[in-house]
Design a protein around this motif. Structure first.
Motif, PDB file in Angstrom:
ATOM      1  N   MET A  61       0.817  -1.196   0.000  1.00  0.00           N
ATOM      2  CA  MET A  61       0.000   0.000   0.000  1.00  0.00           C
ATOM      3  C   MET A  61       0.862   1.261   0.000  1.00  0.00           C
ATOM      4  SD  MET A  61      -2.514   1.437   2.976  1.00  0.00           S
ATOM      5  CE  MET A  61      -1.056   1.828   3.947  1.00  0.00           C
ATOM      6  N   LEU A  62       1.870   1.316   0.867  1.00  0.00           N
ATOM      7  CA  LEU A  62       2.729   2.491   0.950  1.00  0.00           C
ATOM      8  C   LEU A  62       3.524   2.695  -0.340  1.00  0.00           C
ATOM      9  CD1 LEU A  62       4.111   2.182   4.595  1.00  0.00           C
ATOM     10  CD2 LEU A  62       2.432   3.821   3.746  1.00  0.00           C
ATOM     11  N   THR A  63       3.999   1.618  -0.927  1.00  0.00           N
ATOM     12  CA  THR A  63       4.751   1.735  -2.174  1.00  0.00           C
ATOM     13  C   THR A  63       3.873   2.291  -3.289  1.00  0.00           C
ATOM     14  OG1 THR A  63       6.147  -0.125  -1.524  1.00  0.00           O
ATOM     15  CG2 THR A  63       6.155   0.490  -3.847  1.00  0.00           C
ATOM     16  N   THR A  64       2.645   1.803  -3.381  1.00  0.00           N
ATOM     17  CA  THR A  64       1.734   2.295  -4.418  1.00  0.00           C
ATOM     18  C   THR A  64       1.407   3.766  -4.216  1.00  0.00           C
ATOM     19  OG1 THR A  64       0.775   0.073  -4.537  1.00  0.00           O
ATOM     20  CG2 THR A  64      -0.458   1.863  -5.557  1.00  0.00           C
ATOM     21  N   LEU A  65       1.111   4.143  -2.990  1.00  0.00           N
ATOM     22  CA  LEU A  65       0.825   5.555  -2.718  1.00  0.00           C
ATOM     23  C   LEU A  65       2.045   6.424  -3.011  1.00  0.00           C
ATOM     24  CD1 LEU A  65      -1.220   5.307   0.606  1.00  0.00           C
ATOM     25  CD2 LEU A  65      -2.089   5.817  -1.678  1.00  0.00           C
ATOM     26  N   SER A  66       3.227   5.945  -2.679  1.00  0.00           N
ATOM     27  CA  SER A  66       4.439   6.719  -2.935  1.00  0.00           C
ATOM     28  C   SER A  66       4.668   6.894  -4.429  1.00  0.00           C
ATOM     29  CB  SER A  66       5.649   6.029  -2.293  1.00  0.00           C
ATOM     30  OG  SER A  66       5.511   5.962  -0.891  1.00  0.00           O
ATOM     31  N   VAL A  67       4.408   5.844  -5.212  1.00  0.00           N
ATOM     32  CA  VAL A  67       4.558   5.965  -6.668  1.00  0.00           C
ATOM     33  C   VAL A  67       3.593   7.001  -7.222  1.00  0.00           C
ATOM     34  CG1 VAL A  67       4.268   4.739  -8.851  1.00  0.00           C
ATOM     35  CG2 VAL A  67       5.467   3.638  -6.976  1.00  0.00           C
ATOM     36  N   ILE A  68       2.340   6.956  -6.770  1.00  0.00           N
ATOM     37  CA  ILE A  68       1.343   7.916  -7.259  1.00  0.00           C
ATOM     38  C   ILE A  68       1.732   9.339  -6.868  1.00  0.00           C
ATOM     39  CG2 ILE A  68      -1.067   8.623  -7.021  1.00  0.00           C
ATOM     40  CD1 ILE A  68      -1.780   5.679  -6.694  1.00  0.00           C
ATOM     41  N   TRP A  69       2.139   9.531  -5.620  1.00  0.00           N
ATOM     42  CA  TRP A  69       2.511  10.874  -5.168  1.00  0.00           C
ATOM     43  C   TRP A  69       3.765  11.383  -5.870  1.00  0.00           C
ATOM     44  CZ3 TRP A  69       1.768   9.242   0.619  1.00  0.00           C
ATOM     45  CH2 TRP A  69       0.389   9.221   0.910  1.00  0.00           C
ATOM     46  N   ASP A  70       4.763  10.515  -6.025  1.00  0.00           N
ATOM     47  CA  ASP A  70       6.022  10.967  -6.614  1.00  0.00           C
ATOM     48  C   ASP A  70       5.918  11.150  -8.123  1.00  0.00           C
ATOM     49  OD1 ASP A  70       7.009  10.860  -4.080  1.00  0.00           O
ATOM     50  OD2 ASP A  70       8.026   8.941  -4.313  1.00  0.00           O
TER      51      ASP A  70
END
Length: 331
Positions: free
Chosen positions: A254-263
């Motif tokens: 979950m954190l990796t996916t959110l980080s990809v979207i944000w970055d």
């Protein structure tokens, strides 16, 4: 006492209970109305949120798709000329431009590096927080929340001052090291070096959320499993790899996916750091779309680039959903 009084009283059988209603019959409410089935309750609870999302994001998304298939410039914006249907011409022109693919590659490399450093750094800090005393853990969490709550514009301004070529604190500190001379060094003289500074800014703003979330997840790791792994001869890395990491996998995905979207959607950090005019070597997808729309005044191409960015992010979300479904099937 008569003989009738000495007889044993007959036992009265207990009243028969009514059989339970069949599962297909819904229970009645207090006024005789049937209550909603269990499957409909979550949708009823989500309805206000879904309605708000449709109202807030529905029209901008429809307008974005419409503009990407039109010829829409400054003349159409002011009403001097009507918007004409262009079909896929805008997408063909964007996809045939070599600069667009260079921006896509730069964005992917930038987002990938930021995600890796964010997740690795966040995991390391979260693990270290488990080994410190309670009051120190609380103090560090307060500092993390304060850093996380800092507005992006303020954080970007602080980083601009830290890395300033003339008055930057970092150049002054590095120049004090033996054999190092960084006085007047311009960190933004080249694209890779400047993007590394911006990446550091993005990581700095994202690490607190990752640390707090992973720290909460680490509290759910059973100590019995860790002790059993150590008794079996596993070291610290073995315990982390075979016990801690599998339990934290849903949170990490979950954190990796959110980080990809944000970055992938970074905009203010680059825009403000380059004083509102990012050079070609600093362009990422969002700033490139902004320049095509509001600097070149080609709103149709800017919308096409934004729509392609949305489709790229939807691919990331699809991968996330697939991973979460796999985790659910395993469990």
């Amino acid at each position: 006492m008569s003989a009738a009084d000495t007889t044993t009283p007959a036992k009265v059988p207990p009243p028969r209970q009514a059989p339970p209603p069949p599962a297909s019959v819904r229970p009645l409410g207090p006024r005789g109305r049937r209550t909603p089935s269990g499957a409909a309750v979550p949708w009823l609870l989500l309805a206000p949120c879904l309605l708000t999302l449709v109202l807030v994001m529905g029209y901008p998304l429809v307008r974005l798709v419409t503009l990407s298939f039109q010829t829409f410039g400054q003349s159409q914006l002011w009403g001097f000329q009507p918007a004409e249907w262009a079909g896929f011409d805008n997408f063909a022109e964007v996809l045939g431009d070599g600069q667009f693919w260079a921006v896509v590659l730069r964005t992917i490399v930038f987002a990938g590096g930021a995600v890796v450093f964010t997740m690795v750094g966040g995991m390391a800090i979260a693990l270290l927080l488990q080994r410190v005393s309670g009051w120190l853990r609380i103090l560090i969490n307060i500092v993390l929340v304060a850093g996380w709550g800092m507005p992006v514009i303020v954080a970007t301004t602080v980083f601009k001052w830290l890395f300033d070529s003339d008055y930057g604190v970092l150049n002054a500190l590095l120049s004090r090291l033996p054999g190092v001379e960084m006085t007047g060094h311009n960190w933004f003289a080249s694209g890779p070096q400047g993007l590394a500074v911006i990446m550091l800014l993005v990581v700095w703003g994202a690490v607190p959320f990752v640390v707090i979330t992973l720290s909460a997840g680490l509290t759910q790791v059973p100590r019995e499993l860790e002790e059993a792994a150590r008794l079996d001869g596993a070291g610290s890395w073995g315990v982390f790899r075979h016990v801690t990491l599998p339990i934290l996998k849903p949170i990490i995905v979950m954190l990796t996916t959110l980080s990809v979207i944000w970055d992938m959607g970074v905009f203010p950090q680059v825009f403000v750091m380059r004083n509102g005019h990012p050079e070609a070597e600093f362009q990422v997808l969002n700033t490139y779309s902004y320049d095509r729309a509001f600097v070149v005044n080609d709103y149709a191409q800017g919308s096409a680039i934004a729509l392609l960015t949305v489709l790229l992010l939807l691919g990331v979300v699809a991968v996330y959903m697939r991973q979460m479904l796999k985790i659910g099937d395993v469990e």
